[in-house]
Design a protein around this motif. Structure first.
Motif, PDB file in Angstrom:
ATOM      1  N   MET A   1       0.848  -1.204   0.000  1.00  0.00           N
ATOM      2  CA  MET A   1       0.000   0.000   0.000  1.00  0.00           C
ATOM      3  C   MET A   1       0.880   1.250   0.000  1.00  0.00           C
ATOM      4  O   MET A   1       1.887   1.296   0.690  1.00  0.00           O
ATOM      5  CB  MET A   1      -0.915   0.006   1.231  1.00  0.00           C
ATOM      6  N   LYS A   2       0.469   2.252  -0.739  1.00  0.00           N
ATOM      7  CA  LYS A   2       1.205   3.502  -0.786  1.00  0.00           C
ATOM      8  C   LYS A   2       1.163   4.206   0.576  1.00  0.00           C
ATOM      9  O   LYS A   2       0.215   4.034   1.359  1.00  0.00           O
ATOM     10  CB  LYS A   2       0.602   4.437  -1.843  1.00  0.00           C
ATOM     11  N   ILE A   3       2.227   4.977   0.836  1.00  0.00           N
ATOM     12  CA  ILE A   3       2.299   5.686   2.122  1.00  0.00           C
ATOM     13  C   ILE A   3       1.128   6.648   2.270  1.00  0.00           C
ATOM     14  O   ILE A   3       0.529   6.769   3.344  1.00  0.00           O
ATOM     15  CB  ILE A   3       3.640   6.433   2.228  1.00  0.00           C
ATOM     16  N   LYS A   4       0.788   7.307   1.189  1.00  0.00           N
ATOM     17  CA  LYS A   4      -0.322   8.253   1.251  1.00  0.00           C
ATOM     18  C   LYS A   4      -1.621   7.541   1.622  1.00  0.00           C
ATOM     19  O   LYS A   4      -2.412   8.039   2.427  1.00  0.00           O
ATOM     20  CB  LYS A   4      -0.468   8.958  -0.102  1.00  0.00           C
ATOM     21  N   ALA A   5      -1.833   6.323   1.045  1.00  0.00           N
ATOM     22  CA  ALA A   5      -3.043   5.567   1.368  1.00  0.00           C
ATOM     23  C   ALA A   5      -3.035   5.117   2.825  1.00  0.00           C
ATOM     24  O   ALA A   5      -4.059   5.149   3.519  1.00  0.00           O
ATOM     25  CB  ALA A   5      -3.153   4.359   0.436  1.00  0.00           C
ATOM     26  N   LYS A   6      -1.854   4.654   3.303  1.00  0.00           N
ATOM     27  CA  LYS A   6      -1.743   4.256   4.712  1.00  0.00           C
ATOM     28  C   LYS A   6      -2.110   5.415   5.639  1.00  0.00           C
ATOM     29  O   LYS A   6      -2.870   5.248   6.603  1.00  0.00           O
ATOM     30  CB  LYS A   6      -0.324   3.796   5.009  1.00  0.00           C
ATOM     31  N   LEU A   7      -1.540   6.567   5.351  1.00  0.00           N
ATOM     32  CA  LEU A   7      -1.821   7.733   6.188  1.00  0.00           C
ATOM     33  C   LEU A   7      -3.290   8.105   6.135  1.00  0.00           C
ATOM     34  O   LEU A   7      -3.912   8.437   7.151  1.00  0.00           O
ATOM     35  CB  LEU A   7      -0.955   8.917   5.737  1.00  0.00           C
ATOM     36  N   THR A   8      -3.873   8.038   4.938  1.00  0.00           N
ATOM     37  CA  THR A   8      -5.273   8.424   4.785  1.00  0.00           C
ATOM     38  C   THR A   8      -6.191   7.488   5.560  1.00  0.00           C
ATOM     39  O   THR A   8      -7.092   7.930   6.286  1.00  0.00           O
ATOM     40  CB  THR A   8      -5.660   8.424   3.299  1.00  0.00           C
ATOM     41  N   VAL A   9      -5.955   6.149   5.410  1.00  0.00           N
ATOM     42  CA  VAL A   9      -6.810   5.174   6.091  1.00  0.00           C
ATOM     43  C   VAL A   9      -6.635   5.256   7.607  1.00  0.00           C
ATOM     44  O   VAL A   9      -7.601   5.338   8.371  1.00  0.00           O
ATOM     45  CB  VAL A   9      -6.496   3.753   5.578  1.00  0.00           C
ATOM     46  N   GLY A  10      -5.371   5.234   8.059  1.00  0.00           N
ATOM     47  CA  GLY A  10      -5.119   5.225   9.489  1.00  0.00           C
ATOM     48  C   GLY A  10      -5.589   6.494  10.177  1.00  0.00           C
ATOM     49  O   GLY A  10      -6.358   6.450  11.147  1.00  0.00           O
ATOM     50  N   VAL A  11      -5.153   7.616   9.667  1.00  0.00           N
ATOM     51  CA  VAL A  11      -5.523   8.897  10.288  1.00  0.00           C
ATOM     52  C   VAL A  11      -7.005   9.164  10.122  1.00  0.00           C
ATOM     53  O   VAL A  11      -7.667   9.701  11.013  1.00  0.00           O
ATOM     54  CB  VAL A  11      -4.677  10.042   9.688  1.00  0.00           C
ATOM     55  N   GLY A  12      -7.574   8.743   8.958  1.00  0.00           N
ATOM     56  CA  GLY A  12      -9.012   8.940   8.744  1.00  0.00           C
ATOM     57  C   GLY A  12      -9.838   8.155   9.740  1.00  0.00           C
ATOM     58  O   GLY A  12     -10.808   8.667  10.312  1.00  0.00           O
ATOM     59  N   ALA A  13      -9.480   6.861   9.935  1.00  0.00           N
ATOM     60  CA  ALA A  13     -10.217   6.035  10.905  1.00  0.00           C
ATOM     61  C   ALA A  13     -10.091   6.602  12.319  1.00  0.00           C
ATOM     62  O   ALA A  13     -11.064   6.658  13.081  1.00  0.00           O
ATOM     63  CB  ALA A  13      -9.695   4.600  10.861  1.00  0.00           C
ATOM     64  N   LEU A  14      -8.866   7.008  12.663  1.00  0.00           N
ATOM     65  CA  LEU A  14      -8.657   7.595  13.989  1.00  0.00           C
ATOM     66  C   LEU A  14      -9.468   8.867  14.158  1.00  0.00           C
ATOM     67  O   LEU A  14     -10.071   9.110  15.211  1.00  0.00           O
ATOM     68  CB  LEU A  14      -7.167   7.892  14.187  1.00  0.00           C
ATOM     69  N   PHE A  15      -9.524   9.666  13.127  1.00  0.00           N
ATOM     70  CA  PHE A  15     -10.296  10.909  13.182  1.00  0.00           C
ATOM     71  C   PHE A  15     -11.783  10.624  13.379  1.00  0.00           C
ATOM     72  O   PHE A  15     -12.460  11.267  14.191  1.00  0.00           O
ATOM     73  CB  PHE A  15     -10.076  11.696  11.892  1.00  0.00           C
ATOM     74  N   LEU A  16     -12.316   9.607  12.638  1.00  0.00           N
ATOM     75  CA  LEU A  16     -13.736   9.283  12.754  1.00  0.00           C
ATOM     76  C   LEU A  16     -14.065   8.767  14.155  1.00  0.00           C
ATOM     77  O   LEU A  16     -15.104   9.110  14.734  1.00  0.00           O
ATOM     78  CB  LEU A  16     -14.113   8.239  11.701  1.00  0.00           C
ATOM     79  N   LEU A  17     -13.186   7.914  14.714  1.00  0.00           N
ATOM     80  CA  LEU A  17     -13.428   7.406  16.064  1.00  0.00           C
ATOM     81  C   LEU A  17     -13.373   8.525  17.104  1.00  0.00           C
ATOM     82  O   LEU A  17     -14.176   8.563  18.048  1.00  0.00           O
ATOM     83  CB  LEU A  17     -12.418   6.316  16.405  1.00  0.00           C
ATOM     84  N   ILE A  18     -12.419   9.408  16.940  1.00  0.00           N
ATOM     85  CA  ILE A  18     -12.328  10.545  17.881  1.00  0.00           C
ATOM     86  C   ILE A  18     -13.576  11.415  17.767  1.00  0.00           C
ATOM     87  O   ILE A  18     -14.113  11.903  18.768  1.00  0.00           O
ATOM     88  CB  ILE A  18     -11.054  11.358  17.601  1.00  0.00           C
TER      89      ILE A  18
END
Length: 578
Positions: A1-18
């Motif tokens: 997976m591309k770094i940009k995709a990793k950052l988007t998925v991980g940070v996005g999920a964390l943002f939604l949970l927060i």
């Protein structure tokens, strides 16, 4: 997976949970707030009113105002009925209180009221306990849900903390170490990444760069030397003198032309501090004087007269400050000066030839113009015969053209004096009034034609140190311009006043005025305001400036477009003695 995709998925999920955690927390906090407000607003207030009524009841026998206090709190309680059975309890208190007001000494009524108040307080205490249980249930639910959501956020954040930094930092570290190797001229260094993210493309670009650097490394010194030789050959073959110095004022190079005009050998100049060379060489001292004087401009130009090529030659000096931005930095760095001396002798010779030609032609024009004017005077003399109206009109036209030609030739003669630097001045103590009267009389016909009035303020009885003829010429030119650009029936003000050790003259008109963008050009040679239909050569104000400054004065203009202009000039004053 591309770094940009990793950052988007991980940070996005964390943002939604927060975000979810924040929404849930806010909702439960709001519910708790509502439950607490129900207790505080309804039941707590009733307990407060009941307490106040009990205290007032104790003072009924001692203080008559206690009944009013009791009534006040009872009225507040009647407005705060919220629980089942509270209406009946409140009404009993009202009934017994009415009886108490009629018979304040009856202890049975007082006991009844105390019982009623106690029942009311019991009802609200039970309500408080009940609502407190509800709030506890809400708090327990909030703790469970917020804990679950927070645990999920922590789990995702922990996974990101463990995996994401290493997936980014490790390749960057490898790449940084490789760049340091390249900086140390180890061009054989290569980097390889096994994953399929952006670092693979970066590694390919880095390896390509390293290969090219390795390829060029063996030949770069030869290319630098060749480039240096090209620049040196170019400078040596320039026809203008060029001198280069570094930031420490040490001479780096000087071409043959610079050595010829300075009379120095290469070993006497190259590699020496230029200020040390200037100690024994007047020309070098004159050339470098601007370098040691702080200036706002980084590029300075100046004309020099130097004896070169067996004659007096003219050079235009330009000092250029050299600033570079070092590789990898943002701020520029000063590394020296380049002194250029452009040989403008041919242009000076052409300019001198032009000036001589203008002076000769203008002088030669005066004779035929004088003959034309004499012929006009003879034709206008009735002794030689009478002219019809058409002939008079032709004669007047010829007279105007002859006067215009005479004025132009006079201006050309004056400009040749200015250009040749041969302005001849006769500076003596001169009276102001004759100069102004001469200028006014010279413009008399023009003022009468437009019915213009000239108002004169001679000021105090002062003398000026001036060339009266040239100063009168300046006044004549300024008044002529004022008349030319003024409307009919206008008034032109000529004023004289003393300012310090100088006498200030001013000529004010009420014409159209000068647009702001042309004010700093108005005294330039041959300049005329674009769009003007008035006749003129564009030399009058330029000559006036030269004449006034040659006498140690100053000339300037102030104008408001649409309201008129005022031209000022100053001359040195001398106190009249009696």
């Amino acid at each position: 997976m591309k770094i940009k995709a990793k950052l988007t998925v991980g940070v996005g999920a964390l943002f939604l949970l927060i975000l979810a955690l924040a929404v849930v927390s806010a909702w439960y906090v709001n519910q708790l707030k509502k439950d607490t407000n129900n207790i505080l607003v309804a039941n707590y207030n009733t307990l407060q009113y009941s307490r106040n009524m009990l205290l007032s009841l104790e003072d009924v026998h001692l203080d008559k105002s206690a009944l009013d206090t009791f009534q006040k709190n009872l009225d507040l309680q009647k407005q705060n009925v919220t629980e089942i059975g509270e209406v009946e309890a409140t009404n009993l208190i009202v009934k017994h209180f009415e009886d108490l007001k009629e018979n304040p000494e009856d202890s049975i009524i007082v006991s009844s009221i105390r019982k009623d108040i106690t029942d009311l307080m019991r009802l609200n205490m039970e309500a408080i306990n009940r609502k407190s249980d509800i709030a506890d249930d809400t708090a327990q639910k909030a703790i469970v849900i917020i804990s679950v959501t927070g645990s999920l956020c922590f789990l995702i954040a922990f996974i990101l903390l463990v995996n994401l930094p290493s997936s980014i930092a490790n390749p960057i570290k490898d790449l940084t170490d490789s760049i340091k190797e390249i900086a140390g001229q180890n061009y054989k260094k290569r980097v390889h990444f096994e994953s399929h993210n952006e670092f693979v493309d970066l590694a390919k670009s880095f390896n390509t760069m390293a290969e090219k650097l390795e390829e060029y490394s063996e030949s770069k010194l030869d290319k630098i030397l060749k480039g240096k030789k090209r620049i040196e050959t170019l400078i040596d073959n320039l026809h203008d003198p060029v001198i280069g110095i570094d930031e420490d004022k040490k001479v780096l190079f000087a071409n043959e032309e610079a050595l010829n005009i300075s009379g120095l050998q290469k070993e006497e100049l190259i590699g020496k501090k230029i200020q040390d060379v200037a100690v024994t060489n007047d020309l070098i001292r004159n050339i470098i004087k601007d370098i040691f004087i702080p200036a706002i401009e980084t590029t300075k130009t100046e004309q020099l007269k130097i004896y070169a090529d067996g004659k007096e030659s003219y050079f235009e000096k330009e000092v250029v400050d050299i600033n570079i931005v070092p590789t990898g930095e943002e701020q520029s760095e000063f590394i020296g000066h380049v002194i250029l001396l452009r040989n403008i002798t041919p242009f000076k010779e052409l300019d001198l030839a032009k000036t001589n030609f203008m002076g000769t032609v203008s002088h030669e024009f005066k004779t035929p113009i004088s003959s034309i004017q004499m012929g006009i005077q003879i034709l206008e003399n009735e002794k030689t015969g009478f002219l019809n109206e058409e002939q008079k009109g032709l004669i007047n036209g010829i007279k105007d053209d002859a006067n215009r030609l005479l004025r132009i030739t006079g201006e050309l003669l004056n400009i040749t004096q200015v250009e040749s630097g041969a302005i001849q001045l006769n500076l003596i103590a001169s009276e102001i009034k004759p100069m102004i009267e001469y200028a006014v009389n010279a413009n008399k016909s023009a003022t009468e034609l437009k019915n213009i009035k000239i108002a004169i303020d001679y000021g105090n009885n002062e003398l000026v140190i001036a060339d009266s003829e040239k100063s009168a010429w300046v006044l004549t030119n300024l008044i002529s311009n004022a008349v030319r650009y003024s409307y009919e029936n206008a008034t032109i003000n000529v004023k004289v006043e003393k300012t310090g050790n100088q006498i200030q003259f001013s000529v004010t008109d009420t014409g159209q005025g000068i647009q702001p963008q042309f004010l700093n050009k108005i005294f330039e040679r041959y300049f005329r305001i674009p769009g003007t239909k008035k006749e003129g050569t564009g030399l009058g104000l330029s000559i006036s400036k030269e004449f006034i400054e040659a006498q140690g004065g100053k000339i300037w203009v102030e104008s408001e477009y649409g309201a008129g202009s005022t031209f000022y000039f100053t001359l040195n004053s001398i106190t009249r003695s009696f």
